[in-house]
Enzyme design. Sequence first.
Site, short mmCIF file in Angstrom:
data_model
loop_
_atom_site.label_atom_id
_atom_site.label_comp_id
_atom_site.label_asym_id
_atom_site.label_seq_id
_atom_site.Cartn_x
_atom_site.Cartn_y
_atom_site.Cartn_z
N SER A 194 46.77 94.82 49.65
CA SER A 194 45.35 94.90 49.38
C SER A 194 44.90 96.37 49.30
O SER A 194 45.36 97.10 48.42
CB SER A 194 44.58 94.12 50.45
N ASP A 392 45.97 85.11 43.43
CA ASP A 392 44.95 85.99 44.01
C ASP A 392 44.05 86.53 42.92
O ASP A 392 44.52 86.98 41.87
CB ASP A 392 45.64 87.14 44.74
N CYS A 395 42.75 91.14 44.18
CA CYS A 395 43.66 92.22 43.77
C CYS A 395 44.75 91.57 42.93
O CYS A 395 45.92 91.49 43.34
CB CYS A 395 44.25 92.95 44.98
N HIS A 449 46.64 85.97 48.03
CA HIS A 449 46.55 87.39 48.39
C HIS A 449 47.63 87.80 49.38
O HIS A 449 48.20 88.89 49.27
CB HIS A 449 45.16 87.64 48.97
N GLU A 450 47.90 86.98 50.37
CA GLU A 450 48.89 87.28 51.41
C GLU A 450 50.23 86.63 51.05
O GLU A 450 50.57 85.55 51.53
CB GLU A 450 48.39 86.81 52.77
#
Length: 475
Positions: A194, A392, A395, A449-450
């Site tokens: 991120s 995601d 980002c 995202h993760e």
Amino acid sequence: MLAFTVILASLAALGVALPTSSSQNGSPVSARDTATKYITFEHAATGSRLDYVNNSGICETTPGVNQYSGYLSVGNNMNMFFWFFEARNNPSTAPLVTWFNGGPGCSSMIGLFQENGPCHFEDGASEPSLNPYSWNNYANMLYIDQPIGVGFSYGTDDVSSTQQAAPHVWTLLQAFFAQFPQYESRDFGVFTESYGGHYGPEFAEYFEQQNTAIDKGTVKGEHLNLVALGINNGWFDPTLQYKAYVDYAYNNTYKALISKSQYTSYLSKYNSDCVPALKKCASSGSNSDCSTAQTTCYNDIEGPLSQVSDFDVYDVREPSNDPYPPSTYSTYLQQTSVQNAIGAKQKYQECPDAVYDKFSSTGDDSRSTLSQLSSVVQSGNVTTLVWAGDADFICNWFGGLAAANAIDYDGQATFSNAGLKPYTMNGQEVGTFKTQGKLSFLRVYGAGHEVPYYQPEVALQVFEQTMKGQAISST
């Protein structure tokens, strides 16, 4: 090896287990008369103080695997929290890796408990269980809460930019090596996500600059044997990535968030308002211009697009109230018994506003880190991975790929012109990638995202390959 100043008596009479390195670096100096018994050292070379607890029994419960957690003072009343986990396999020879979450101003406990740490909270469980895909299967892992005010870190927060954050992290690592010298000569990696698209390049470049200064004798310290940099779903370059918001909203493979006419309208707004503001920021470098650019581009592009329909900006497949990854870890960390065990001295703050606001005041978000990232890749010393989960939005991988293609190094033309090919794990396609020299890009299927939360086995394979100093490859 850096020297310690011993200031008080030994903790031996208290029955506290000490790391094997303590006799080489000085004796522990005190234990507070509280529920927590700290091992304390002062590091003369950097003027920092180390307070930590040994083998808390929290999170990593694999027999024989050591852990240390606590604080390093990295400036006047600046106390940075760290949590170290020994590798489950071959800890005496395994590399050392630091993990930083983004924000700016978010705790690395997110990564520890939700992504790649030794334990996790499965399906929102109230107690942690061992994570079979933890990155400490392969490496000694060091999670750092920075800047001050994030997570369990506390004290005076005078950091308002990525550039200002780097020296404090270097100071922490210097004091860490002095107390645990067995890790000094190890291969060293920086992994982040991120806003780590800012942290990673800036930190890595600063570490390399410090190494050069140590060689010249202008700085005293220990070399960081930086061999790898990994950044997933990173925020690198606002000019490229605000446009990527528009492109991803219209063209991602999961669901279109906007119509063709909306796409045209947003793209026009990007070109007429956002781009000129970012150019003014880049030209003047002033906090005012860069902060204005951040506000302009958010109001025109990121903010409106994140509200065009009900979706989770961290996983476009899910609604905005998506409960995953589970946030129960945060409740767990608020328990007094847990805080006492790990040596935490304040309540846990996942992503406090104050830190974010400081970075916003300088427009740090609007400043590209492509120059720093290019410097790291061009050095030829650091295997670099830019990767992203393809679900995601915030980002997204469109922007990550654009940033990777823009990295200025000897292999740029070949890299940027190359297409993506299937990346497989045990023969199964799990993403697409390309490599050239020491630079790799990877799109991970079915990950938000993760990435290590959504695709933990894939993430562990990619992590190991990068830390081995090789371009990633299919298996």
